[in-house]
Scaffold this motif. Structure first.
Motif, PDB file in Angstrom:
ATOM      1  N   LEU A  25       0.835  -1.212   0.000  1.00 11.78           N
ATOM      2  CA  LEU A  25       0.000   0.000   0.000  1.00 11.78           C
ATOM      3  C   LEU A  25       0.863   1.254   0.000  1.00 11.78           C
ATOM      4  CD1 LEU A  25      -2.764  -1.030   2.562  1.00 11.78           C
ATOM      5  CD2 LEU A  25      -3.051  -0.672   0.104  1.00 11.78           C
ATOM      6  N   ILE A  26       1.917   1.253   0.794  1.00 14.14           N
ATOM      7  CA  ILE A  26       2.825   2.412   0.853  1.00 14.14           C
ATOM      8  C   ILE A  26       3.482   2.631  -0.502  1.00 14.14           C
ATOM      9  CG2 ILE A  26       4.990   3.260   1.845  1.00 14.14           C
ATOM     10  CD1 ILE A  26       4.096   1.790   4.468  1.00 14.14           C
ATOM     11  N   ARG A  27       3.965   1.552  -1.113  1.00 18.76           N
ATOM     12  CA  ARG A  27       4.625   1.682  -2.422  1.00 18.76           C
ATOM     13  C   ARG A  27       3.659   2.188  -3.494  1.00 18.76           C
ATOM     14  NH1 ARG A  27       8.056  -3.820  -1.813  1.00 18.76           N
ATOM     15  NH2 ARG A  27       9.815  -2.893  -0.731  1.00 18.76           N
ATOM     16  N   GLN A  28       2.422   1.688  -3.466  1.00 22.71           N
ATOM     17  CA  GLN A  28       1.421   2.135  -4.442  1.00 22.71           C
ATOM     18  C   GLN A  28       1.088   3.614  -4.244  1.00 22.71           C
ATOM     19  OE1 GLN A  28      -1.807  -0.603  -3.849  1.00 22.71           O
ATOM     20  NE2 GLN A  28      -0.640  -2.347  -4.621  1.00 22.71           N
ATOM     21  N   ALA A  29       0.962   4.035  -2.990  1.00 23.67           N
ATOM     22  CA  ALA A  29       0.664   5.444  -2.712  1.00 23.67           C
ATOM     23  C   ALA A  29       1.814   6.337  -3.158  1.00 23.67           C
ATOM     24  CB  ALA A  29       0.379   5.642  -1.227  1.00 23.67           C
ATOM     25  N   ARG A  30       3.039   5.897  -2.916  1.00 26.68           N
ATOM     26  CA  ARG A  30       4.201   6.669  -3.373  1.00 26.68           C
ATOM     27  C   ARG A  30       4.196   6.814  -4.891  1.00 26.68           C
ATOM     28  NH1 ARG A  30       9.022   3.928   0.126  1.00 26.68           N
ATOM     29  NH2 ARG A  30       8.695   5.106   2.032  1.00 26.68           N
ATOM     30  N   ALA A  31       3.929   5.732  -5.589  1.00 23.36           N
ATOM     31  CA  ALA A  31       3.916   5.777  -7.057  1.00 23.36           C
ATOM     32  C   ALA A  31       2.838   6.731  -7.554  1.00 23.36           C
ATOM     33  CB  ALA A  31       3.701   4.375  -7.625  1.00 23.36           C
ATOM     34  N   ARG A  32       1.647   6.675  -6.932  1.00 22.67           N
ATOM     35  CA  ARG A  32       0.564   7.596  -7.336  1.00 22.67           C
ATOM     36  C   ARG A  32       0.946   9.037  -7.051  1.00 22.67           C
ATOM     37  NH1 ARG A  32      -2.554   3.759  -4.745  1.00 22.67           N
ATOM     38  NH2 ARG A  32      -2.894   5.182  -2.986  1.00 22.67           N
ATOM     39  N   SER A  33       1.582   9.285  -5.915  1.00 27.88           N
ATOM     40  CA  SER A  33       1.951  10.669  -5.594  1.00 27.88           C
ATOM     41  C   SER A  33       3.026  11.185  -6.541  1.00 27.88           C
ATOM     42  CB  SER A  33       2.396  10.791  -4.137  1.00 27.88           C
ATOM     43  OG  SER A  33       3.580  10.079  -3.903  1.00 27.88           O
ATOM     44  N   PHE A  34       3.995  10.339  -6.913  1.00 25.32           N
ATOM     45  CA  PHE A  34       5.011  10.753  -7.880  1.00 25.32           C
ATOM     46  C   PHE A  34       4.371  11.100  -9.216  1.00 25.32           C
ATOM     47  CE2 PHE A  34       8.292   8.009  -5.517  1.00 25.32           C
ATOM     48  CZ  PHE A  34       8.706   9.088  -4.752  1.00 25.32           C
ATOM     49  N   ARG A  35       3.419  10.270  -9.659  1.00 25.22           N
ATOM     50  CA  ARG A  35       2.737  10.558 -10.925  1.00 25.22           C
ATOM     51  C   ARG A  35       1.953  11.862 -10.840  1.00 25.22           C
ATOM     52  NH1 ARG A  35       2.061   4.948 -10.996  1.00 25.22           N
ATOM     53  NH2 ARG A  35       0.025   5.088 -10.017  1.00 25.22           N
ATOM     54  N   ALA A  36       1.282  12.096  -9.717  1.00 30.36           N
ATOM     55  CA  ALA A  36       0.496  13.324  -9.565  1.00 30.36           C
ATOM     56  C   ALA A  36       1.395  14.552  -9.585  1.00 30.36           C
ATOM     57  CB  ALA A  36      -0.314  13.276  -8.263  1.00 30.36           C
ATOM     58  N   VAL A  37       2.517  14.489  -8.890  1.00 29.53           N
ATOM     59  CA  VAL A  37       3.453  15.616  -8.880  1.00 29.53           C
ATOM     60  C   VAL A  37       4.005  15.851 -10.276  1.00 29.53           C
ATOM     61  CG1 VAL A  37       5.716  16.382  -8.039  1.00 29.53           C
ATOM     62  CG2 VAL A  37       4.052  15.422  -6.443  1.00 29.53           C
ATOM     63  N   ASN A  38       4.395  14.791 -10.965  1.00 30.93           N
ATOM     64  CA  ASN A  38       4.934  14.943 -12.316  1.00 30.93           C
ATOM     65  C   ASN A  38       3.891  15.535 -13.259  1.00 30.93           C
ATOM     66  OD1 ASN A  38       7.487  14.017 -11.710  1.00 30.93           O
ATOM     67  ND2 ASN A  38       7.012  11.903 -12.231  1.00 30.93           N
ATOM     68  N   THR A  39       2.647  15.109 -13.129  1.00 32.80           N
ATOM     69  CA  THR A  39       1.576  15.644 -13.968  1.00 32.80           C
ATOM     70  C   THR A  39       1.420  17.144 -13.724  1.00 32.80           C
ATOM     71  OG1 THR A  39       0.419  13.539 -13.994  1.00 32.80           O
ATOM     72  CG2 THR A  39      -0.894  15.490 -14.489  1.00 32.80           C
ATOM     73  N   GLU A  40       1.421  17.556 -12.462  1.00 37.08           N
ATOM     74  CA  GLU A  40       1.281  18.970 -12.137  1.00 37.08           C
ATOM     75  C   GLU A  40       2.465  19.791 -12.643  1.00 37.08           C
ATOM     76  OE1 GLU A  40      -1.268  20.762 -10.970  1.00 37.08           O
ATOM     77  OE2 GLU A  40      -2.376  18.889 -11.154  1.00 37.08           O
ATOM     78  N   LEU A  41       3.671  19.255 -12.533  1.00 34.08           N
ATOM     79  CA  LEU A  41       4.835  19.973 -13.038  1.00 34.08           C
ATOM     80  C   LEU A  41       4.786  20.131 -14.551  1.00 34.08           C
ATOM     81  CD1 LEU A  41       7.705  18.505 -10.837  1.00 34.08           C
ATOM     82  CD2 LEU A  41       6.799  20.839 -10.805  1.00 34.08           C
ATOM     83  N   ILE A  42       4.359  19.089 -15.246  1.00 36.52           N
ATOM     84  CA  ILE A  42       4.228  19.190 -16.710  1.00 36.52           C
ATOM     85  C   ILE A  42       3.207  20.264 -17.067  1.00 36.52           C
ATOM     86  CG2 ILE A  42       3.396  17.965 -18.760  1.00 36.52           C
ATOM     87  CD1 ILE A  42       4.743  15.435 -17.534  1.00 36.52           C
ATOM     88  N   CYS A  43       2.079  20.289 -16.367  1.00 34.74           N
ATOM     89  CA  CYS A  43       1.066  21.326 -16.623  1.00 34.74           C
ATOM     90  C   CYS A  43       1.614  22.719 -16.341  1.00 34.74           C
ATOM     91  CB  CYS A  43      -0.178  21.080 -15.765  1.00 34.74           C
ATOM     92  SG  CYS A  43      -1.153  19.674 -16.292  1.00 34.74           S
TER      93      CYS A  43
END
Length: 75
Positions: A25-43
């Protein structure tokens, strides 16, 4: 062989891992948060680029615009 040693060896071999679902669960949450941050930075970068491009066309911003912006942000 004592029970304590047997349990430790079983855990080391991966046969008895009661907390693995929590680690997953921790690893999955980390992966989702990394994707969310990367998406926001790209935007963010896309919007900054669009803003500068529009200002270059409409207001005649020149070559020094990006350097001026970088200096302004660092203040």
């Amino acid at each position: 062989m004592s029970t304590k040693i047997t349990k430790r060896k079983a855990t080391e071999r991966g046969q008895h891992r009661p907390f693995q679902p929590i680690i997953d669960l921790i690893r999955q949450a980390r992966a989702r948060s990394f994707r969310a941050v990367n998406t926001e930075l790209i935007c963010l970068y896309w919007n900054i680029g669009r803003f500068i491009s529009l200002r270059t066309l409409s207001d005649g911003w020149g070559k020094a615009t990006v350097q001026s912006l970088a200096s302004y942000i660092q203040k």
